[in-house]
Design an enzyme around this catalytic site. Structure first.
Site, PDB file in Angstrom:
ATOM      1  N   ALA A  12      -1.677 -63.311   6.368  1.00 15.19           N
ATOM      2  CA  ALA A  12      -2.166 -62.046   5.810  1.00 15.19           C
ATOM      3  C   ALA A  12      -2.737 -61.142   6.886  1.00 15.19           C
ATOM      4  CB  ALA A  12      -3.229 -62.337   4.753  1.00 15.19           C
ATOM      5  N   ARG A  18       3.564 -49.909   6.318  1.00 14.02           N
ATOM      6  CA  ARG A  18       4.419 -49.193   5.367  1.00 14.02           C
ATOM      7  C   ARG A  18       3.680 -48.799   4.086  1.00 14.02           C
ATOM      8  NH1 ARG A  18       9.020 -53.773   6.123  1.00 14.02           N
ATOM      9  NH2 ARG A  18       7.146 -54.918   6.723  1.00 14.02           N
ATOM     10  N   GLY A  83       3.675 -61.394  15.635  1.00 18.69           N
ATOM     11  CA  GLY A  83       4.762 -61.938  14.825  1.00 18.69           C
ATOM     12  C   GLY A  83       4.331 -63.076  13.914  1.00 18.69           C
ATOM     13  N   GLY A 144      15.638 -60.933   6.581  1.00 21.47           N
ATOM     14  CA  GLY A 144      16.337 -61.851   7.465  1.00 21.47           C
ATOM     15  C   GLY A 144      17.514 -62.464   6.710  1.00 21.47           C
ATOM     16  N   GLU A 158      17.012 -61.766  11.837  1.00 19.36           N
ATOM     17  CA  GLU A 158      16.263 -60.634  11.285  1.00 19.36           C
ATOM     18  C   GLU A 158      17.169 -59.416  11.179  1.00 19.36           C
ATOM     19  OE1 GLU A 158      13.029 -60.521   9.928  1.00 19.36           O
ATOM     20  OE2 GLU A 158      13.643 -62.607   9.999  1.00 19.36           O
ATOM     21  N   TYR A 352     -23.522 -44.072 -27.792  1.00 21.26           N
ATOM     22  CA  TYR A 352     -23.652 -44.870 -26.573  1.00 21.26           C
ATOM     23  C   TYR A 352     -24.648 -45.990 -26.816  1.00 21.26           C
ATOM     24  CZ  TYR A 352     -24.985 -46.540 -22.007  1.00 21.26           C
ATOM     25  OH  TYR A 352     -25.248 -47.365 -20.953  1.00 21.26           O
ATOM     26  N   TYR A 373     -32.029 -45.643 -19.412  1.00 18.80           N
ATOM     27  CA  TYR A 373     -32.216 -45.419 -17.974  1.00 18.80           C
ATOM     28  C   TYR A 373     -33.216 -44.296 -17.768  1.00 18.80           C
ATOM     29  CZ  TYR A 373     -30.609 -44.682 -13.120  1.00 18.80           C
ATOM     30  OH  TYR A 373     -30.521 -44.563 -11.760  1.00 18.80           O
ATOM     31  N   SER A 391     -28.176 -40.748 -38.113  1.00 16.81           N
ATOM     32  CA  SER A 391     -27.339 -40.048 -37.135  1.00 16.81           C
ATOM     33  C   SER A 391     -28.163 -39.251 -36.135  1.00 16.81           C
ATOM     34  CB  SER A 391     -26.408 -39.083 -37.864  1.00 16.81           C
ATOM     35  OG  SER A 391     -25.542 -39.822 -38.693  1.00 16.81           O
ATOM     36  N   SER A 409     -32.631 -39.564 -39.506  1.00 21.74           N
ATOM     37  CA  SER A 409     -31.673 -38.851 -38.642  1.00 21.74           C
ATOM     38  C   SER A 409     -32.391 -37.933 -37.679  1.00 21.74           C
ATOM     39  CB  SER A 409     -30.750 -37.994 -39.502  1.00 21.74           C
ATOM     40  OG  SER A 409     -30.021 -38.821 -40.366  1.00 21.74           O
TER      41      SER A 409
HETATM   42  C1  UD1 Z   1       9.603 -61.299   6.774  1.00 21.60           C
HETATM   43  C2  UD1 Z   1      10.619 -62.215   7.502  1.00 21.60           C
HETATM   44  C3  UD1 Z   1      12.023 -61.950   6.928  1.00 21.60           C
HETATM   45  C4  UD1 Z   1      12.014 -62.145   5.438  1.00 21.60           C
HETATM   46  C5  UD1 Z   1      10.944 -61.291   4.770  1.00 21.60           C
HETATM   47  C6  UD1 Z   1      10.819 -61.688   3.322  1.00 21.60           C
HETATM   48  C7  UD1 Z   1       9.846 -62.623   9.781  1.00 21.60           C
HETATM   49  C8  UD1 Z   1       9.963 -62.236  11.209  1.00 21.60           C
HETATM   50  N1  UD1 Z   1      10.605 -61.933   8.911  1.00 21.60           N
HETATM   51  O1  UD1 Z   1       9.899 -59.936   7.106  1.00 21.60           O
HETATM   52  O2  UD1 Z   1      12.956 -62.866   7.512  1.00 21.60           O
HETATM   53  O3  UD1 Z   1      13.301 -61.832   4.919  1.00 21.60           O
HETATM   54  O4  UD1 Z   1       9.655 -61.523   5.386  1.00 21.60           O
HETATM   55  O5  UD1 Z   1       9.885 -60.882   2.659  1.00 21.60           O
HETATM   56  O6  UD1 Z   1       9.116 -63.550   9.465  1.00 21.60           O
HETATM   57  N2  UD1 Z   1       2.028 -61.268   9.422  1.00 21.60           N
HETATM   58  C9  UD1 Z   1       0.948 -61.735  10.149  1.00 21.60           C
HETATM   59  N3  UD1 Z   1       0.909 -61.519  11.501  1.00 21.60           N
HETATM   60  C10 UD1 Z   1       1.908 -60.888  12.149  1.00 21.60           C
HETATM   61  C11 UD1 Z   1       3.025 -60.412  11.386  1.00 21.60           C
HETATM   62  C12 UD1 Z   1       3.040 -60.618  10.035  1.00 21.60           C
HETATM   63  O7  UD1 Z   1       0.025 -62.328   9.590  1.00 21.60           O
HETATM   64  O8  UD1 Z   1       1.820 -60.763  13.386  1.00 21.60           O
HETATM   65  C13 UD1 Z   1       2.056 -61.515   7.969  1.00 21.60           C
HETATM   66  C14 UD1 Z   1       1.996 -60.259   7.127  1.00 21.60           C
HETATM   67  O9  UD1 Z   1       0.662 -59.970   6.754  1.00 21.60           O
HETATM   68  C15 UD1 Z   1       2.839 -60.601   5.912  1.00 21.60           C
HETATM   69  C16 UD1 Z   1       3.797 -61.657   6.424  1.00 21.60           C
HETATM   70  O10 UD1 Z   1       3.269 -62.139   7.645  1.00 21.60           O
HETATM   71  O11 UD1 Z   1       2.053 -61.171   4.872  1.00 21.60           O
HETATM   72  C17 UD1 Z   1       5.202 -61.105   6.627  1.00 21.60           C
HETATM   73  O12 UD1 Z   1       5.173 -60.013   7.506  1.00 21.60           O
HETATM   74  P1  UD1 Z   1       6.021 -58.704   7.233  1.00 21.60           P
HETATM   75  O13 UD1 Z   1       5.772 -57.764   8.344  1.00 21.60           O
HETATM   76  O14 UD1 Z   1       5.786 -58.227   5.863  1.00 21.60           O
HETATM   77  O15 UD1 Z   1       7.509 -59.307   7.394  1.00 21.60           O
HETATM   78  P2  UD1 Z   1       8.828 -58.727   6.781  1.00 21.60           P
HETATM   79  O16 UD1 Z   1       9.301 -57.579   7.572  1.00 21.60           O
HETATM   80  O17 UD1 Z   1       8.668 -58.524   5.337  1.00 21.60           O
HETATM   81 CA    CA Z   2       6.861 -58.470   3.873  1.00 23.54          CA
END
Ligand code: UD1
Ligand code: CA
Length: 448
Positions: A12, A18, A83, A144, A158, A352, A373, A391, A409
């Site tokens: 997370a 986006r 990543g 992916g 990907e 109320y 209050y 009322s 009332s």
């Molecule tokens: C990802 C997958 C893709 C898959 C898709 C499905 C990868 C590289 N790609 O793409 O193959 O089809 O999900 O929904 O895994 N996150 C981190 N740290 C980071 C990057 C991401 O914690 O450095 C977390 C994000 O908060 C998110 C999850 O990983 O909850 C996925 O990241 P997101 O950027 O949404 O990946 P997608 O582009 O959706």
């Molecule tokens: Ca995602």
């Protein structure tokens, strides 16, 4: 499967660019519960012994939302977003503790089901090193692609790294993965950044495991269960799907929804049998509607309980702490907050009631206000059984109206009223016979 131990890592830490939001993506709600809450609930329900949540720097609120559902969840911070594989490794200490199964779930997939997680774990129990949840979305763009060789999953490419030929593949990575706990760290540490985005891709675990001669499996999971939220459009789609499922469940449980598509539930809404909900009702978190209650059109409820036989609305608002007893009535343009309304009490119009206790069968007249209050503190109003409030009365709390007492009332009540007494707190009426006629005559003679 219970004899195998399992660590679930929930990712997370992404920035959720986006979404174009100052709120972290996983805190956006579906059915009133943050995305991350849905996900950790599911991984806990799937029988994970340990849940680790990976959050970004300064994302305490994300950790809190996860712990609200699973208090024992451990939290790891990914300081740089390099990543999805890099994110898993932020939880290295949890991985190193050694579990039979490792499950990796994205924090932005609220509908991931315990069954899907269990299915992937079964593949690991059967000897796979890596198991992937695949899906066939209507439009594979952005996902992916799973490169299959017959039954064997060879690699995941990907979207941004695909060849034109690979781009035509419809079988996609749902983002749900399980790994053998014993092999996971070794595989994850081998993942590099040789791709268009120069990121450590978790999906590369597939090619690495294959290179090592390990077994890699993929199963197809219903797209609805791995639906990931990247944009506000996805969020709206998720909400619509959530509501559709809740409406179906409420009706399956024996509730009548006159116009189901206009009734909105929360993740924790409890609806009994023979409940009737008329059109255009919004139910926020923490609401229980018991067997046989009726919610009429255009009501808004949150943090409230409605007992059987009670009728709410039309156009009523129940705020947190509203506890409406059996056969009670709360009618149009009434607001109830932090109040116990006992059996068969009637609050029918333009009222109320806040911080109050309304006795059984009491009748609260139109326009009654509990003045709870004073600008700095809140005070309670107690109204006894069978009391009658005329009322347009203002009850200035703290104040107690006795059982069977009667308030005239238009009163402003500032002192307690004993049981069975009459209290009238208003200016006395003055009536002057013939005054109006004389006044008219006077102005006629003036004009002449
Ligand atoms: C990802 C997958 C893709 C898959 C898709 C499905 C990868 C590289 N790609 O793409 O193959 O089809 O999900 O929904 O895994 N996150 C981190 N740290 C980071 C990057 C991401 O914690 O450095 C977390 C994000 O908060 C998110 C999850 O990983 O909850 C996925 O990241 P997101 O950027 O949404 O990946 P997608 O582009 O959706
Ligand atoms: Ca995602």
């Amino acid at each position: 499967m219970s004899e195998r131990t399992c660590l679930a890592v929930v990712l997370a830490a992404g920035e959720g660019t986006r979404m174009r939001s100052s709120l972290p993506k996983v805190l956006h709600p579906v059915g009133g519960l943050p995305l991350i809450g849905h996900v950790v609930r599911s991984v806990a329900a799937a029988g994970s012994d340990n849940v680790a949540v990976v959050v970004g720097p300064d994302q305490d609120a994300v950790a809190q939302a996860a712990r609200a559902e699973v208090p024992g969840a451990s939290v790891f911070v990914q300081t740089e977003r390099l990543g999805t594989a890099h994110a898993v490794l932020a939880a290295r200490d949890a991985l190193a503790a050694g579990h039979d199964d490792l499950v990796i779930v994205f924090g932005d997939t609220p509908f991931v089901s315990p069954e899907a997680i269990a299915a992937l774990r079964r593949l690991i129990a059967d000897g796979a090193a890596v198991a992937v949840g695949g899906m066939r979305p209507a439009d594979p763009t952005g996902y992916g692609r799973l490169i299959m060789d017959g039954e064997r999953l060879v690699a995941i490419r990907e979207d941004k790294d695909t060849t034109p030929e690979e781009r035509t593949i419809g079988f996609c990575n749902g983002g749900l993965m399980a790994m053998s706990g014993a092999l996971a760290l070794d595989i994850l540490d081998a993942i590099g950044t040789d791709n268009v985005q120069s990121e450590h891709y978790l999906p590369d675990a597939v090619a690495i495991a294959n290179d090592r001669g390990l077994t890699v499996s993929a199963i197809e999971i219903d797209e609805a269960q791995v639906f990931g939220i990247n944009t506000r459009g996805h969020l709206a789609t998720a909400e619509a799907r959530f509501q559709a499922a809740r409406r179906t469940a409420a009706m399956a449980g024996g509730a009548t929804l006159v116009a189901p598509e206009t009734v909105f539930f929360s993740h924790d809404t409890q609806i009994g049998q023979d409940v009737v909900i008329e059109p255009n009702v919004v139910i926020g978190p923490g609401v229980t509607i018991e067997d046989g209650a009726t919610i009429r059109a255009f009501c808004h409820l949150e943090g409230a309980r409605v007992a059987g036989g009670a009728v709410i609305g039309p156009f009523a608002r129940l705020r947190p702490g509203a506890n409406i007893g059996a056969d009670a009535r709360v009618g149009n343009f009434c607001e109830i907050k932090n109040a116990d309304v006992h059996e068969a009490a009637k609050i029918n119009h333009l009222t109320y009631v806040g911080d109050a206790d309304i006795g059984a069968r009491a009748n609260i007249g139109a326009g009654t206000i509990t003045c709870n209050y004073d600008g700095s503190s809140k005070f309670r109003t107690i109204i006894g059984e069978n009391a009658f409030i005329g009322s347009n009365s203002a009850l200035v709390a703290p104040v107690t109206i006795g059982r069977g007492a009667y308030v005239g009332s238009g009163s402003v009540i500032t002192k307690d009223v004993p049981d069975d007494a009459l209290a009238v707190g208003r200016g006395r009426q003055v009536t002057k016979p013939e005054w109006a006629a004389k006044n008219r005559a006077k102005s006629v003679s003036k004009k002449a």
